[in-house]
Design an enzyme around this catalytic site. Sequence first.
Site, PDB file in Angstrom:
ATOM      1  N   VAL A 166       4.279  -6.285   1.058  1.00 53.76           N
ATOM      2  CA  VAL A 166       2.960  -5.725   1.349  1.00 53.76           C
ATOM      3  C   VAL A 166       2.224  -6.713   2.241  1.00 53.76           C
ATOM      4  O   VAL A 166       2.392  -7.927   2.126  1.00 53.76           O
ATOM      5  CB  VAL A 166       2.160  -5.454   0.055  1.00 53.76           C
ATOM      6  CG1 VAL A 166       0.685  -5.221   0.348  1.00 53.76           C
ATOM      7  CG2 VAL A 166       2.730  -4.246  -0.678  1.00 53.76           C
ATOM      8  N   CYS A 167       1.406  -6.190   3.144  1.00 57.42           N
ATOM      9  CA  CYS A 167       0.519  -7.000   3.969  1.00 57.42           C
ATOM     10  C   CYS A 167       1.337  -7.963   4.844  1.00 57.42           C
ATOM     11  O   CYS A 167       2.289  -7.566   5.486  1.00 57.42           O
ATOM     12  CB  CYS A 167      -0.489  -7.723   3.080  1.00 57.42           C
ATOM     13  SG  CYS A 167      -1.947  -8.351   3.936  1.00 57.42           S
ATOM     14  N   THR A 168       0.991  -9.247   4.857  1.00 55.13           N
ATOM     15  CA  THR A 168       1.700 -10.206   5.704  1.00 55.13           C
ATOM     16  C   THR A 168       3.031 -10.639   5.101  1.00 55.13           C
ATOM     17  O   THR A 168       3.746 -11.453   5.691  1.00 55.13           O
ATOM     18  CB  THR A 168       0.835 -11.450   5.972  1.00 55.13           C
ATOM     19  OG1 THR A 168       0.553 -12.107   4.731  1.00 55.13           O
ATOM     20  CG2 THR A 168      -0.472 -11.068   6.638  1.00 55.13           C
ATOM     21  N   ALA A 216       1.197  -1.710   4.373  1.00 51.35           N
ATOM     22  CA  ALA A 216       0.202  -2.288   5.275  1.00 51.35           C
ATOM     23  C   ALA A 216      -0.688  -3.260   4.490  1.00 51.35           C
ATOM     24  O   ALA A 216      -0.282  -3.827   3.478  1.00 51.35           O
ATOM     25  CB  ALA A 216      -0.596  -1.175   5.942  1.00 51.35           C
TER      26      ALA A 216
END
Length: 293
Positions: A166-168, A216
């Site tokens: 998730v995310c970075t 994202a």
Amino acid sequence: MARNPGPDASDGHPNTPSINRRSFTTTAIGGALAAAGASSARAEPEASTSPRPLPRPRMMQNAPTKPLTVAVFVYPGMVMLDLVGPQTILQILNADIHLVGETRDPVMTDLSLPVTPTCTLDECPRDLDVLFVPGGLMGSIACMKNQAMLDVLADRGAQARYVTSVCTGSLVLAAAGLLRGYQATGHWGIVEFLPLMGVTPVEARVVQDRNRLTGAGVTAGLDFGLTLAVLLRGQEAAERAQLILEYEPEPPFHKGTPALVGPERMAQMRAGRTWMDGQTREAALTAAKRLGI
């Protein structure tokens, strides 16, 4: 996440009524005297000081399904919400969640709340249903340069049933070579750097490409978790988890993506990220060189 000692849940329910201190003291003393009289010829075993784990959600206590084996890689600077959203859903699905750190020392998150790993890199299970990396930009960049972590990720990811982030966290997976030749997403601030490491970027809330599943930014962790739940346990189980969490978001305004805020706001946001973006690009280029890209 580190667990605190749970309440007495001998009946399987976390809300068992408590007794007051006076009653407790009387009962405890009486019980101790009775035990001493009944076992004068033998020593009582020493009481354990280890914290008792909290009970699982009631609906899963008698779950017929085999527990899922999940490895979550935790690191300093990690975004807490990236972790707890998916972790909560996985817990409902009856998962044994291993929090994998370089050491067992607590790591500090973005909220200054520590998370204590349950195992080290060397102790990370090999037969995984899910390998998961949460995000947190500067912490993710440090992971991209941590060869020991990348080696373990690459090894476990090569045989895991699902490789996820998730995310970075997608930057970390990419640096380990686990997203090369795959489509993936991440926080809007870092998607542009994924192609440097052989990844095809997709601007979407959740992206699945074969057994790779990426989410994202931050709050996408819940959408990601429910999508993963369908893959792991089926739609009925995923819908049940959604209902337990009462997840049906209705934000007070719609300004959560670059497309919704417009170019002027995005230019302002980008201007404040110049140094971080430079650090991300440098780490991605270094990873690409190491991967032979």
